[in-house]
Design a protein around this motif. Sequence first.
Motif, PDB file in Angstrom:
ATOM      1  N   VAL A 102       0.809  -1.347  -0.007  1.00 47.36           N
ATOM      2  CA  VAL A 102      -0.138   0.181   0.072  1.00 47.36           C
ATOM      3  C   VAL A 102       0.890   1.292   0.263  1.00 47.36           C
ATOM      4  N   GLY A 103       0.311   2.386  -0.311  1.00 48.01           N
ATOM      5  CA  GLY A 103       0.953   3.781  -0.252  1.00 48.01           C
ATOM      6  C   GLY A 103       1.379   4.277   1.083  1.00 48.01           C
ATOM      7  N   GLN A 104       2.259   5.202   0.935  1.00 55.63           N
ATOM      8  CA  GLN A 104       2.699   5.873   2.288  1.00 55.63           C
ATOM      9  C   GLN A 104       1.752   7.199   2.398  1.00 55.63           C
ATOM     10  N   ILE A 158      -5.930   1.081   5.493  1.00 55.00           N
ATOM     11  CA  ILE A 158      -6.132  -0.271   5.323  1.00 55.00           C
ATOM     12  C   ILE A 158      -5.452  -1.155   6.538  1.00 55.00           C
ATOM     13  N   CYS A 159      -4.134  -0.680   6.919  1.00 58.88           N
ATOM     14  CA  CYS A 159      -3.621  -1.315   7.930  1.00 58.88           C
ATOM     15  C   CYS A 159      -4.057  -1.449   9.333  1.00 58.88           C
ATOM     16  N   SER A 160      -4.957  -0.477   9.330  1.00 61.07           N
ATOM     17  CA  SER A 160      -5.867  -0.161  10.894  1.00 61.07           C
ATOM     18  C   SER A 160      -6.790  -1.055  10.798  1.00 61.07           C
ATOM     19  N   ARG A 177       4.958  -0.838   2.593  1.00 62.58           N
ATOM     20  CA  ARG A 177       4.396   0.476   2.312  1.00 62.58           C
ATOM     21  C   ARG A 177       5.458   1.337   1.182  1.00 62.58           C
ATOM     22  N   THR A 178       5.076   1.941   0.245  1.00 65.07           N
ATOM     23  CA  THR A 178       5.734   2.508  -0.888  1.00 65.07           C
ATOM     24  C   THR A 178       5.310   3.820  -0.889  1.00 65.07           C
ATOM     25  N   LEU A 209      -4.633   1.777 -10.217  1.00 65.60           N
ATOM     26  CA  LEU A 209      -3.735   0.647  -9.946  1.00 65.60           C
ATOM     27  C   LEU A 209      -2.963   1.128  -8.846  1.00 65.60           C
ATOM     28  N   GLY A 210      -2.165   2.194  -8.781  1.00 68.74           N
ATOM     29  CA  GLY A 210      -1.467   2.424  -7.653  1.00 68.74           C
ATOM     30  C   GLY A 210      -0.359   1.361  -7.000  1.00 68.74           C
ATOM     31  N   ALA A 211      -0.425   1.055  -5.746  1.00 70.75           N
ATOM     32  CA  ALA A 211       0.568   0.391  -5.374  1.00 70.75           C
ATOM     33  C   ALA A 211       0.343  -1.183  -5.649  1.00 70.75           C
ATOM     34  N   SER A 212      -0.673  -1.572  -6.019  1.00 76.02           N
ATOM     35  CA  SER A 212      -0.697  -3.008  -6.548  1.00 76.02           C
ATOM     36  C   SER A 212       0.095  -3.383  -7.563  1.00 76.02           C
TER      37      SER A 212
END
Length: 315
Positions: A64-66, A73-75, A89-90, A114-117
Amino acid sequence: MARFDVTSIGLCVVDLLGRVVHRIPEGGKLELIDEIRMTVAGTAGATAMDCGILGLSAQAVITVGQDDMGDYICSKLSSFGVDCSLVKRTDKTQTASTILPINAKGERPALHVLGASAVFTIDDKDMDAVLDANIIHVGGTGLLKAFDGEPTVQLLKKAKALGRTTTFDLIGASAQTFTVVEPCLPYIDYFIPSIEEASEMSGLTDPKQVAQFYKERGVKNAVLTMGGDGVYVSPQMGDDFTLPAFDISVVDTTGCGDSFSAGIIVGLTKGWDLKKSALFASAVAAKVAMGLGSDGKLVSFEDTIEAMNTLNFKK
């Protein structure tokens, strides 16, 4: 003994959903709707979340992104008991995201980033931890640009070498997607696509022929979800069978396939046969379809068992 029941690997998305959308207003005009939600989604993310809701020990292997959506998502996954220690994280791109205007039929046209995927990969140093689960679920082939193809094949091969059970789903499949899917097939124990995606790749439409197509290429069990028409199952041992869908009032079909995979994984974890597992998975998908987003009205294993035992089938 493996640490987790399941590792869910691949596509994770933030969905922003609104219903009921009868039309998109022109220009800067305002249109009132009934409900807006944000949920964890994606063929790996939603499956991990639903496994957590259903009481399994699950870990998510996603990127996932920064950004705020990555934090969400993480939470959210952690709140359902999903282990996020292998979430990457990216700062190169944003978290994968989708806007979904849901119409009165529960249908979901999608606007997707699409992002981080697209940059999702697994580092060699993490591989042992990734495979530290009884079931290895790969979800999202077709949109995992950096992971599709040989990296996915190698992961599945390593999983099978360790004696893990593998489950597999994909998204956005086309005839071209089959080139990255075909080398994976001999290492897939449970192949769980929609009939639409499986048909796109095989060029066939009859469920029996579609299932046979994939089994001839190495899949052990073909489980084809068919929306309102139920599910078609071709097991490794025994005769093919179908199950009708449950008769429910559909609010939103987002995440039904992802949740169905979670239901199959639960059944395998509990040692059920494939027919009972598919029936339970159908009940999981029904609970999701009764609400908005990829968790819908899914609240617990016990509630889903009650639904499985009390909901009527469509006639």
